[in-house]
Design a protein around this motif. Structure first.
Motif: not given
Length: 455
Positions: A294-303, A308-314, A335-339
């Motif tokens: 099953a797909p899992v959500s991953l979280t990135a850390v922005d500078n 930023i937590t997102v689900s994947p696309t397949g 994607t952060d707030s400044c794209n």
């Protein structure tokens, strides 16, 4: 007159002063000189002497002449400094060589009405600050008469709009002992038109709004010695996102005379750094589409501090021939707030290489006759990927010596959607080893005319 003699009898003119200590000061003494050669005949001559340092001075005029026709005239006796009193009696005594003398007196009035001759005042000047006003200087005047001169410098100030904006007139008044006075003036204009000076922090560029340095108070130095410490004001020009903008900080300094200066610092906020993505799940290979995790959500850390937590696309790559042979690429894009974007991917390979699990084949049988072979039945195999595969068997015959002497092999082949197959077989051995059984029954024979018998 002329024809003065320089030998006996001798003609001598002497004008001199006798002081209180009996010392004498010659103003004119022709002893040893030819009066005719001195150029003093028939002309008014002026002789001066310094009487300073004495308390009493007696002016004497002596004429030694051998002729009553020879004479001198004394006039315009002038004292350049008032001597004790304003009126002085001058006695003129003339004695000849025989001791004959005569005298006359004159009242000389000393009246000083001439003011001291003042020097030039210092030039008018313009300065910026009260502290720049030059110190007063001592000036000396010259008086026509000897004696002390009283100097009384004064300053008159006309206030302006501030402490460093005014006019000062300095006046030196010179007064001699007779009360005659003269004055000179210097005008000093104080006008502060110079603004304070300061240095702003250097312009800077940061990635995030959180990185903007804290505002600091700056101190300006004024040309007139004051110091001014102020805090800045900030004006922000928005950009495309919360971490893309420009802030201009301005420090404004105003001195007591309203002179103003300002310095500015430009802070540019520009987030061009993508979020730091986590590691993607490891690539994996599974047997069946149903085994795909099953797909899992991953979280990135922005500078800039965002999470930023997102689900994947397949994306499923084209089938390789069946439903359980394919590749799926799962991508997590942050994607952060400044794209600013970053991404990680996981490749899942589905490869079914396992044949269906066949059921047990029916037991082999030995039969006497072909007609004893049972009808074929459908059997069902289970596939590892969940399919149920039901098939009918295929019979193959190995011939023997007669119709009831052969081997029949009945085979079930189970093939899944990916071509993986398994099979089972049942063998029928047909062998007729039983002799025919003869059975006799009573019967009536009919013999025909030809002699044939029909049973």
């Amino acid at each position: 007159s002329t024809n003065w003699e320089t030998s006996n009898p001798v003609d001598i003119i002497r004008v001199y002063v006798v002081f209180e200590d009996a010392t004498e000061l010659d103003l004119l003494n022709t002893t040893g000189f030819d009066i005719d050669a001195l150029g003093i005949e028939g002309a008014w001559m002026t002789y001066t002497g310094d009487l300073s340092g004495h308390t009493t001075a007696e002016l004497r005029v002596s004429l030694m002449s051998n002729s009553g026709a020879e004479s001198i005239y004394v006039d315009n006796i002038r004292f350049t400094e008032q001597v004790e009193t304003t009126s002085n009696t001058v006695t003129l005594t003339v004695t000849d060589i025989n001791g004959n003398s005569s005298s006359c007196t004159a009242l000389v009035t000393v009246l000083d009405t001439i003011a001291p001759l003042a020097p030039l005042a210092p030039a008018d000047t313009l300065v910026a600050c009260a502290s720049d006003v030059p110190a007063p200087v001592s000036l000396t005047a010259n008086d026509n008469c000897d004696g002390p001169i009283t100097v009384s410098p004064t300053g008159a100030m006309t206030p302006g709009s501030c402490s460093n904006n005014f006019t000062m007139v300095r006046t030196w008044t010179f007064t001699d002992i007779s009360g005659n006075s003269n004055s000179v003036s210097q005008t000093i204009t104080v006008n502060d038109s110079i603004a304070p000076t300061a240095t702003a922090p250097a312009d800077t560029t940061v990635a995030c709004a959180l990185d903007i340095p804290a505002p600091v108070s700056l101190t300006a130095t004024d040309n007139c010695g004051d110091t001014f410490t102020v805090s800045p004001t900030g004006v922000m020009t928005p950009g495309a996102c919360s971490n893309q903008f420009t802030m201009v900080r301005t420090w404004t300094f105003t001195d007591s005379c309203g002179n103003t200066s300002s310095v500015s610092q430009t802070i540019t906020v520009n987030d061009s750094i993508a979020p730091t993505a986590p590691a993607a799940p490891a690539d994996t290979t599974v047997l069946c589409a149903a085994d795909i995790p099953a797909p899992v959500s991953l979280t990135a850390v922005d500078n800039c501090g965002d999470s930023i937590t997102v689900s994947p696309t397949g994306i499923i790559l084209p089938y390789l021939g069946c439903a359980n042979q394919m590749q799926m690429v799962r991508t997590w894009t942050f994607t952060d707030s400044c794209n600013n974007t970053s991404s990680v991917s996981q490749t899942i390979t589905v490869m079914d290489t396992i044949a269906p699990s066949s059921p047990a084949a029916p037991a082999d049988k030995d039969l006497a006759c072909a007609g004893d072979i049972p009808n074929p039945v459908a059997l069902t195999a289970l596939d590892n990927c969940g399919d149920s595969i039901t098939v009918m068997p295929v019979d193959s015959i190995i011939a023997g010596a007669c119709p009831h002497d052969f081997t029949l092999i009945r085979t079930w082949v189970f093939t899944d959607s990916c071509g993986n197959s398994s099979s089972i077989a049942q063998t029928f051995n047909v062998s007729d080893t039983t002799a025919p059984v003869v059975k006799l029954n009573d019967t009536t024979l009919v013999i025909g005319a030809s002699g044939s018998v029909t049973i």
